[in-house]
Every structure is written in C-alpha cells, then in structure tokens.
Scaffold this active site. Structure first.
Site, PDB file in Angstrom:
ATOM      1  N   GLU A  94      84.793  58.834  40.082  1.00 13.49           N
ATOM      2  CA  GLU A  94      83.670  59.763  40.005  1.00 13.49           C
ATOM      3  C   GLU A  94      83.393  60.390  41.356  1.00 13.49           C
ATOM      4  OE1 GLU A  94      80.423  58.631  36.905  1.00 13.49           O
ATOM      5  OE2 GLU A  94      81.385  56.811  37.629  1.00 13.49           O
ATOM      6  N   CYS A 107      80.171  63.481  47.608  1.00 14.90           N
ATOM      7  CA  CYS A 107      80.126  62.021  47.625  1.00 14.90           C
ATOM      8  C   CYS A 107      81.343  61.544  46.819  1.00 14.90           C
ATOM      9  CB  CYS A 107      78.813  61.581  46.982  1.00 14.90           C
ATOM     10  SG  CYS A 107      78.700  59.810  46.763  1.00 14.90           S
ATOM     11  N   CYS A 114      83.920  48.643  41.336  1.00 13.29           N
ATOM     12  CA  CYS A 114      83.597  47.979  42.618  1.00 13.29           C
ATOM     13  C   CYS A 114      83.535  46.473  42.404  1.00 13.29           C
ATOM     14  CB  CYS A 114      82.257  48.483  43.137  1.00 13.29           C
ATOM     15  SG  CYS A 114      81.852  47.785  44.754  1.00 13.29           S
ATOM     16  N   CYS A 118      76.258  44.212  43.730  1.00 14.48           N
ATOM     17  CA  CYS A 118      74.885  44.557  44.106  1.00 14.48           C
ATOM     18  C   CYS A 118      74.061  44.669  42.830  1.00 14.48           C
ATOM     19  CB  CYS A 118      74.867  45.863  44.899  1.00 14.48           C
ATOM     20  SG  CYS A 118      75.880  45.776  46.385  1.00 14.48           S
ATOM     21  N   CYS A 121      72.831  48.095  41.187  1.00  8.80           N
ATOM     22  CA  CYS A 121      73.814  49.183  41.116  1.00  8.80           C
ATOM     23  C   CYS A 121      74.587  49.147  39.799  1.00  8.80           C
ATOM     24  CB  CYS A 121      74.787  49.050  42.281  1.00  8.80           C
ATOM     25  SG  CYS A 121      76.155  50.204  42.189  1.00  8.80           S
ATOM     26  N   GLY A 167      82.791  52.057  44.571  1.00  8.83           N
ATOM     27  CA  GLY A 167      83.613  51.220  45.439  1.00  8.83           C
ATOM     28  C   GLY A 167      83.012  50.914  46.795  1.00  8.83           C
ATOM     29  N   GLU A 168      83.579  49.893  47.435  1.00  7.90           N
ATOM     30  CA  GLU A 168      83.238  49.525  48.811  1.00  7.90           C
ATOM     31  C   GLU A 168      84.367  50.060  49.687  1.00  7.90           C
ATOM     32  OE1 GLU A 168      81.018  48.067  51.076  1.00  7.90           O
ATOM     33  OE2 GLU A 168      82.712  48.535  52.382  1.00  7.90           O
ATOM     34  N   SER A 199      79.951  54.505  54.118  1.00 14.51           N
ATOM     35  CA  SER A 199      78.863  53.553  53.877  1.00 14.51           C
ATOM     36  C   SER A 199      79.425  52.208  53.422  1.00 14.51           C
ATOM     37  CB  SER A 199      77.957  54.135  52.795  1.00 14.51           C
ATOM     38  OG  SER A 199      77.029  53.173  52.380  1.00 14.51           O
ATOM     39  N   SER A 222      74.506  49.507  54.279  1.00 14.82           N
ATOM     40  CA  SER A 222      73.507  49.329  53.239  1.00 14.82           C
ATOM     41  C   SER A 222      72.865  47.954  53.420  1.00 14.82           C
ATOM     42  CB  SER A 222      74.224  49.453  51.884  1.00 14.82           C
ATOM     43  OG  SER A 222      73.329  49.257  50.865  1.00 14.82           O
ATOM     44  N   LEU A 223      71.564  47.929  53.684  1.00 13.87           N
ATOM     45  CA  LEU A 223      70.905  46.658  54.033  1.00 13.87           C
ATOM     46  C   LEU A 223      70.019  46.169  52.886  1.00 13.87           C
ATOM     47  CD1 LEU A 223      70.741  44.702  56.429  1.00 13.87           C
ATOM     48  CD2 LEU A 223      68.764  45.984  57.251  1.00 13.87           C
ATOM     49  N   ASN A 303      67.267  54.251  41.756  1.00  9.04           N
ATOM     50  CA  ASN A 303      67.494  55.069  40.567  1.00  9.04           C
ATOM     51  C   ASN A 303      67.630  54.162  39.356  1.00  9.04           C
ATOM     52  OD1 ASN A 303      67.615  57.742  41.800  1.00  9.04           O
ATOM     53  ND2 ASN A 303      69.340  56.865  42.915  1.00  9.04           N
ATOM     54  N   CYS A 346      72.519  57.851  43.616  1.00  6.55           N
ATOM     55  CA  CYS A 346      72.999  56.608  44.233  1.00  6.55           C
ATOM     56  C   CYS A 346      72.900  55.428  43.284  1.00  6.55           C
ATOM     57  CB  CYS A 346      72.123  56.278  45.441  1.00  6.55           C
ATOM     58  SG  CYS A 346      72.624  57.109  46.899  1.00  6.55           S
TER      59      CYS A 346
HETATM   60  S1  SF4 Z   1      76.046  49.541  45.789  1.00  2.00           S
HETATM   61 FE1  SF4 Z   1      78.105  50.165  46.480  1.00  2.00          FE
HETATM   62  S2  SF4 Z   1      79.024  48.237  47.185  1.00  2.00           S
HETATM   63 FE2  SF4 Z   1      77.255  47.634  45.908  1.00  2.00          FE
HETATM   64  S3  SF4 Z   1      78.149  47.371  43.854  1.00  2.00           S
HETATM   65 FE3  SF4 Z   1      77.415  49.484  43.999  1.00  2.00          FE
HETATM   66  S4  SF4 Z   1      79.248  50.659  44.587  1.00  2.00           S
HETATM   67 FE4  SF4 Z   1      79.652  48.497  45.053  1.00  2.00          FE
END
Ligand code: SF4
Length: 363
Positions: A94, A107, A114, A118, A121, A167-168, A199, A222-223, A303, A346
């Site tokens: 995406e 983006c 991923c 998180c 997410c 993804g990371e 990021s 990302s904290l 979101n 996001c």
């Molecule tokens: S916030 Fe980023 S690193 Fe965390 S699960 Fe979602 S896509 Fe992966």
C-alpha cells in the site's frame, strides 16, 4: 506464473552498467535504460524506443521493469490517494499520496504486512507477509508519481517520501537503503535524502547502523509511551529494546546531526491510555534525562478502526498534551490525520478493500 526475472528498477546505475557490459553493450546504453526507468518513468521496455528493438527484446526475455499490479485506488475527500497494489506473488503493497499546498508526500511500504505487533495499528493484523525488494519499493513510488502527474510528468513541488506505510523499514534495511539510493540519483527520480524520512518502531542496532550512513535520510522514532510498562503493551518491540536502550541509541544518532538538523519522535495519542498531563511530563523528563535536545515530537491522534480497542484523544486533550510539553521546553506539533475516510491514515493500512468507498476504475 510468478515472474522471477531480475527487477531492473532495483538496479543502481553502476549495476546496470555491469549488467550491460556482460551483454556486450556499451555504458551509454545502461544510462539510457536508467533514464527510461527513472527519469522518464517508463513502465516497459517497448516504450524505450531509444534502445534498439533487438536489445529491447533481449531485455524483455531476461529482466522485468515492473512487477506490481494496481488492484485499487481510493481518493479521499481531502485529496489523499491510497493505492492497493499486489506483488507478482500476490502480497499486498500500500502506498499513499498526500498532497498539501507546497509539497506532496508519498508514504510508502517497506514490507508487505508487518511482523511487529503494535497494539494500535491495523497493519499489525496482517503479520509479516514478506520484505519488499528494492525494485518493488522504487516501483510503487514510480506508479504513484505517474498516476498523479502523468507518465514522466514534472512534479511541480518536488516529492517528499516517508517510509511509514506497511512494515518496519529497519527490518528490511538493505533493500530500503538501496531503493533510496537509486531514487536519489540525479538522472532518475532525484529525490534526495533530505526529502526522505524513515520511521522506525525502535530497532536499536539498525539505528546505530543508520547513524553511520554518509548520505542518510531523516529519522523518526515511534515512541508512543513514556515508560516501559505501557510501551511493552502498546509496542511489544519494547520488550526487546526497552526505552532507555532506544533513547541511548537516539542520543548516538543525535550526535551525528549537523547544525540545524533535528529528528522526530512520533507519539500516537490514545484516549485515556497515554495522553494525560502526567504522561506528557514523564515524556519531557525522559528526553531531559537522555539529554536529547535536537528533537521534536509529532503528536498523532489515533486513527480508530473496528478491530482496534482504542479511541482517539479528544482535540482538547491533544492541545493540552502539546501545551504541557511546550511548557517544559519540548517542541511538539499536532499532525492532522489525512485520508481517514479511505483507510489511508497512520496505522490504518491493512490492505482494506471497501466497496462503499470511491474507487477509481481504469487502473
Ligand atoms: S505501527 Fe508500524 S511497526 Fe507497528 S505494527 Fe504498524 S506498521 Fe508495524
């Protein structure tokens, strides 16, 4: 059948030169091909009529210029566009185009799905499908540029890139860095590292590696929580690299910044979870403790989505959180969510196909 031909969009100019030398072709032909792929953003060998027909046919049999298929495209009320693409082996990719008055941002995804979990997410629900190749990373951006500006069309504001899609990025480090190098080439897309932000959720060894790169993009970390117990729950990667380790790596990175440069912490605000005055105070104290001075905090209102247990902080809470940070000497900015209505914001990328959304046909 799935194409396993080498994806030439993932070859640097030097690699194309070597490849062509092996085919007995002169260097200028490799430069022509590079310009065709990246400067003119052509999607097939047939369009590169400055190469001989024989060479084009030969290349067509042995290599690929494009492997992604655009499955759908959604346009938000605010002009944001979300592209859902598939790799040749059927995995989702995406990419989101975000226009603003003075600049456009793309983006992009570094992985399909991923592996990090998180809790706030949607992409996490996909799990890791696979790493994207350098060619696939470059191709998704090329597809978006061609869609918005026409094939090879000028980009009026230049383009900013953020690796914040699926993804990371630091778990696909080599392909990511290679793709960014290719895209920075002045004979191609010419998107210089200063216009790129990567990021990470906090892959500490890769932050160290990233800090050593000579021409490197901007960094965002990302904290989303100021203490380990809460961060363990929200971002389980914290169990592997806890906050102190992460911020020590951030400090090492900070020391490599040039005058005037800064980097970013992202903080997703989750209503009633990490958004109190005390959390803001803890966050400011944490940055002080690690002597992090060249940072800014991007506050990202969560979101929401049906499958996620969180709600966004109220606008008043978001403003108050920012105020508390600023009163303690920390620069904070509120990020306006874009493309929420098309699941492009996001944390919302989860290969969602939504029949009720405006889907533009013809791609
Ligand atoms: S916030 Fe980023 S690193 Fe965390 S699960 Fe979602 S896509 Fe992966």
């Amino acid at each position: 059948m799935v194409s396993i031909l080498p994806h030439l969009r993932g070859f640097s100019r030097a690699e194309l030169t070597d490849l062509f030398a092996g085919l007995g072709e002169p260097r200028f032909r490799a430069d022509q091909l590079f310009r065709g792929l990246h400067g003119r953003r052509l999607m097939s060998f047939e369009e590169m009529t400055d190469l001989s027909k024989v060479l084009r046919e030969r290349l067509n049999e042995t290599a690929a210029t494009a492997t992604l298929r655009v499955e759908s495209k959604y346009i938000s009320e605010d002009g944001t566009r979300r592209f859902l693409m598939r790799t040749a082996d059927g995995n989702p990719v995406e990419t989101v185009f975000i226009p603003t008055e003075n600049r456009d941002t793309i983006c992009f995804s570094s992985q399909s799905g991923c592996p990090l979990k998180c809790d706030f997410c949607l992409t996490a629900k996909l799990g890791l499908l696979r790493n994207l190749t350098a060619g696939e990373i470059v191709e998704q951006i090329t597809i978006v540029l061609n869609d918005v500006y026409g094939v090879g069309g000028e980009t009026p504001h230049g383009t900013n890139l953020v690796a914040m899609g699926e993804g990371e990025p630091f778990l696909n480090f080599d392909n990511l860095i290679k793709a960014l190098e290719i895209m920075s080439d002045e004979h191609g897309l010419h998107i210089v590292p200063g216009r790129v932000t990567v990021s990470t959720a906090g892959v500490v060894p890769k932050i160290h590696e990233f800090a050593k790169l000579e021409r490197r993009p901007n960094l965002a970390i990302s904290l989303s929580a100021p203490e380990d117990r809460l961060r363990d729950k929200l971002m389980p990667i914290n169990k592997r690299w806890p906050i102190d380790e992460l911020l020590s790596a951030a400090k090492v990175f900070e020391r490599t910044l040039k005058r005037g440069e800064r980097f970013t912490f992202e903080y997703v605000l989750l209503g009633g979870v990490n958004d109190t005055d005390e959390h803001a105070e803890q966050l400011a104290a944490l940055l002080r403790r690690h002597d992090l001075r060249k940072v800014k905090i991007n506050l990202i209102p969560h979101n929401p989505a049906e499958q996620l247990d969180y709600r966004p902080s109220t606008p008043e809470r978001v403003r108050r959180f920012k105020q508390v940070l600023e009163s303690l000497g920390v620069d904070a900015y509120i990020r306006t969510p874009r493309g929420r209505d098309i699941f492009a914001a996001c944390g919302q990328l989860a290969a969602k196909q939504e029949p009720n959304l405006v889907q533009i046909a013809g791609l």
